[in-house]
Design a protein around this motif. Structure first.
Motif, PDB file in Angstrom:
ATOM      1  N   PHE A  28      -0.922 -10.520  -1.189  1.00 40.10           N
ATOM      2  CA  PHE A  28      -0.478  -9.042  -1.281  1.00 40.10           C
ATOM      3  C   PHE A  28      -0.549  -8.365   0.167  1.00 40.10           C
ATOM      4  O   PHE A  28       0.063  -7.428   0.237  1.00 40.10           O
ATOM      5  CB  PHE A  28      -1.466  -8.543  -2.322  1.00 40.10           C
ATOM      6  CG  PHE A  28      -1.341  -8.961  -3.737  1.00 40.10           C
ATOM      7  CD1 PHE A  28      -0.192  -8.351  -4.175  1.00 40.10           C
ATOM      8  CD2 PHE A  28      -2.060  -9.531  -4.421  1.00 40.10           C
ATOM      9  CE1 PHE A  28       0.022  -8.804  -5.700  1.00 40.10           C
ATOM     10  CE2 PHE A  28      -1.983  -9.939  -5.585  1.00 40.10           C
ATOM     11  CZ  PHE A  28      -0.939  -9.457  -6.318  1.00 40.10           C
ATOM     12  N   THR A  29      -1.067  -9.115   1.348  1.00 41.91           N
ATOM     13  CA  THR A  29      -0.876  -8.294   2.438  1.00 41.91           C
ATOM     14  C   THR A  29       0.480  -8.580   2.726  1.00 41.91           C
ATOM     15  O   THR A  29       1.177  -9.578   2.563  1.00 41.91           O
ATOM     16  CB  THR A  29      -1.913  -8.846   3.577  1.00 41.91           C
ATOM     17  OG1 THR A  29      -1.617 -10.321   3.588  1.00 41.91           O
ATOM     18  CG2 THR A  29      -3.382  -8.845   3.377  1.00 41.91           C
ATOM     19  N   GLY A  30       0.908  -7.357   3.671  1.00 41.20           N
ATOM     20  CA  GLY A  30       2.269  -7.421   3.858  1.00 41.20           C
ATOM     21  C   GLY A  30       3.370  -6.478   2.877  1.00 41.20           C
ATOM     22  O   GLY A  30       4.372  -6.213   3.204  1.00 41.20           O
ATOM     23  N   SER A  31       2.660  -6.137   1.754  1.00 48.15           N
ATOM     24  CA  SER A  31       3.252  -5.336   0.781  1.00 48.15           C
ATOM     25  C   SER A  31       3.609  -3.930   1.271  1.00 48.15           C
ATOM     26  O   SER A  31       2.550  -3.384   1.997  1.00 48.15           O
ATOM     27  CB  SER A  31       2.453  -4.977  -0.466  1.00 48.15           C
ATOM     28  OG  SER A  31       2.161  -6.334  -1.000  1.00 48.15           O
ATOM     29  N   PRO A  32       4.616  -3.492   1.379  1.00 45.77           N
ATOM     30  CA  PRO A  32       5.052  -1.981   1.949  1.00 45.77           C
ATOM     31  C   PRO A  32       3.970  -0.917   1.137  1.00 45.77           C
ATOM     32  O   PRO A  32       3.875  -1.085  -0.331  1.00 45.77           O
ATOM     33  CB  PRO A  32       6.492  -1.837   1.672  1.00 45.77           C
ATOM     34  CG  PRO A  32       7.147  -2.974   1.461  1.00 45.77           C
ATOM     35  CD  PRO A  32       6.003  -3.855   0.872  1.00 45.77           C
ATOM     36  N   VAL A  33       3.544  -0.015   1.727  1.00 41.99           N
ATOM     37  CA  VAL A  33       2.768   0.803   0.995  1.00 41.99           C
ATOM     38  C   VAL A  33       2.665   2.274   1.570  1.00 41.99           C
ATOM     39  O   VAL A  33       2.690   2.277   2.993  1.00 41.99           O
ATOM     40  CB  VAL A  33       1.302   0.235   0.834  1.00 41.99           C
ATOM     41  CG1 VAL A  33       0.702   0.156   2.374  1.00 41.99           C
ATOM     42  CG2 VAL A  33       0.339   0.941   0.088  1.00 41.99           C
ATOM     43  N   ASN A  34       2.236   3.354   1.132  1.00 46.80           N
ATOM     44  CA  ASN A  34       2.201   4.632   1.757  1.00 46.80           C
ATOM     45  C   ASN A  34       0.917   5.322   0.693  1.00 46.80           C
ATOM     46  O   ASN A  34       0.564   4.602  -0.111  1.00 46.80           O
ATOM     47  CB  ASN A  34       3.295   5.448   1.958  1.00 46.80           C
ATOM     48  CG  ASN A  34       3.859   6.075   0.882  1.00 46.80           C
ATOM     49  OD1 ASN A  34       3.281   6.134  -0.536  1.00 46.80           O
ATOM     50  ND2 ASN A  34       5.190   6.158   0.686  1.00 46.80           N
ATOM     51  N   THR A  37       1.653   5.229  -3.215  1.00 55.57           N
ATOM     52  CA  THR A  37       1.801   4.274  -3.813  1.00 55.57           C
ATOM     53  C   THR A  37       0.611   3.323  -3.645  1.00 55.57           C
ATOM     54  O   THR A  37       0.414   2.192  -4.343  1.00 55.57           O
ATOM     55  CB  THR A  37       2.973   3.403  -3.410  1.00 55.57           C
ATOM     56  OG1 THR A  37       2.773   2.873  -1.997  1.00 55.57           O
ATOM     57  CG2 THR A  37       4.161   3.964  -3.217  1.00 55.57           C
ATOM     58  N   ASN A  72       4.168   4.457   9.812  1.00 56.25           N
ATOM     59  CA  ASN A  72       5.128   4.639  10.803  1.00 56.25           C
ATOM     60  C   ASN A  72       5.857   6.089  10.668  1.00 56.25           C
ATOM     61  O   ASN A  72       6.217   6.511   9.743  1.00 56.25           O
ATOM     62  CB  ASN A  72       6.231   3.598  10.601  1.00 56.25           C
ATOM     63  CG  ASN A  72       7.371   3.525  11.728  1.00 56.25           C
ATOM     64  OD1 ASN A  72       8.291   4.499  11.763  1.00 56.25           O
ATOM     65  ND2 ASN A  72       7.192   2.791  12.535  1.00 56.25           N
ATOM     66  N   TYR A  77       5.829   4.979   6.114  1.00 55.69           N
ATOM     67  CA  TYR A  77       4.891   3.941   5.381  1.00 55.69           C
ATOM     68  C   TYR A  77       4.357   2.698   6.352  1.00 55.69           C
ATOM     69  O   TYR A  77       4.741   2.741   7.444  1.00 55.69           O
ATOM     70  CB  TYR A  77       5.833   3.367   4.043  1.00 55.69           C
ATOM     71  CG  TYR A  77       6.736   1.995   5.018  1.00 55.69           C
ATOM     72  CD1 TYR A  77       8.102   2.295   5.617  1.00 55.69           C
ATOM     73  CD2 TYR A  77       6.537   0.716   4.636  1.00 55.69           C
ATOM     74  CE1 TYR A  77       8.944   1.327   5.758  1.00 55.69           C
ATOM     75  CE2 TYR A  77       7.406  -0.249   5.121  1.00 55.69           C
ATOM     76  CZ  TYR A  77       8.542  -0.099   5.641  1.00 55.69           C
ATOM     77  OH  TYR A  77       9.480  -1.019   6.143  1.00 55.69           O
ATOM     78  N   GLU A  79       2.315  -1.387   6.197  1.00 59.14           N
ATOM     79  CA  GLU A  79       2.211  -2.614   5.330  1.00 59.14           C
ATOM     80  C   GLU A  79       0.785  -2.653   4.980  1.00 59.14           C
ATOM     81  O   GLU A  79      -0.130  -2.518   5.938  1.00 59.14           O
ATOM     82  CB  GLU A  79       2.599  -3.859   6.307  1.00 59.14           C
ATOM     83  CG  GLU A  79       3.971  -3.946   6.337  1.00 59.14           C
ATOM     84  CD  GLU A  79       4.225  -5.305   7.126  1.00 59.14           C
ATOM     85  OE1 GLU A  79       3.706  -6.066   7.330  1.00 59.14           O
ATOM     86  OE2 GLU A  79       5.706  -5.396   7.597  1.00 59.14           O
TER      87      GLU A  79
END
Lengths: 119, 119, 119, 119
Positions: A28-34, A37, A72, A77, A79
């Motif tokens: 799951f690391t690397g998943s786009p997130v803000n 979400t 960013n 968002y 990661e």
């Protein structure tokens, strides 16, 4: 160190608990997130790992402050990073039970996985 | 094939749409899943990819019948595979807009990614 | 924006090129790496993505200076991050051909994916 | 089950060995692969996981026959699946040492992770 020894339930529960933490991290690391979400990602990670063998309980928390500091500025968002994760798993293998965790260790600057307790 | 040509919004929207499908696929396939947890995984995938640039709309569906047929009889779960995913994304890059999809193509035996429509 | 339009080889080559960059990024970031192992990881990423449809050429470089600056002082390794990657892909879809790239954009603080050239 | 107990090196080495197998699996499965590129992928996986804490030795083999049987007839490649992997890791945590493995179990139809030996 010459003899091999009998493998116990305790050995197996710790082995299984380690597998789950390693799996969770690298799936799951690397998943786009803000910030909006993070909740659904937490829930999906928790439920996903919970279906694997030997997981009796699991709690996943994503650190919102770290997300906030990593957003960013152009795209809003970031990661999911290992250091954002706080994970608590209770694993069981037959008669053995253990609590393990992953949490960011600020001194080591590292998302540390640890055995918390063996029952 | 000697001249390079000006890059348009249309070029960019298709490039961006492709990025999202490739990202989604390789981020989330492999996740442990069963019938009870498919819903939270769908939602997390959808929300995760929605935070990336140029995503105007996204709909992710995981095929329950395929999960059912892949459940390990001993452990009662399987892994998310590309072929289980039906994804629809509407991407926008400035004035250009496009719909793209990923869906299992039974004839090719392949999770096919496709441009559905360019506006 | 009312009419849908015919999809060209050019549209498809950019879509396919985007898929490859998104896939590469989300498949391989997170891999443990240090200065001694960066070479084998570069090679594996390059060869892995090269087997996918429409990839005519691919060159992957991992930035050693960034690895060096990210090495954990206790454990002597780090994880592959998107910003460490420099990727150049030439994609072909029938008569259309395009060069695309991923490289760290210091101003945006972002591993930017870009269309470099359309033939 | 009321008392918690002291955590030993043996506990830790099995926990750490499990982490490596879980990490390896979920980092690298899904990678595009064919018969020509299996070698570089094997090598990269092996070297990548070898940089993590407590890994004394690691050997990764990808089953070529399984690749061959999974190659897509249209595109000539497949994805790395857990069942294609044979992994042997020797882990050490201070005075404790253990061999663990992952190998496809045909009876369980499952890529089984196992403690092979505790020294």
């Amino acid at each position: 160190m010459q003899q091999n020894v009998a493998i116990t339930d305790r050995d197996n529960v710790l082995f299984e608990a380690g597998i789950k933490l390693g799996a969770l991290y690298h799936q799951f690391t690397g998943s786009p997130v803000n910030l909006k979400t993070a909740g659904s990602l937490e829930k999906a990670i928790q439920e996903s790992i919970s279906v694997q063998p030997c997981v009796e309980d699991i709690k996943v928390t994503i650190n919102r402050d770290m997300i906030r500091s990593k957003l960013n500025s152009e795209y809003g968002y970031c990661e999911l990073e290992g250091r954002m994760l706080d994970v608590r798993i209770t694993a069981r293998f037959q008669k053995a039970k253990a609590d393990v965790s992953m949490a960011f260790d600020t001194e080591l600057d590292y998302p540390l996985m640890k055995i918390e307790r063996i029952y």
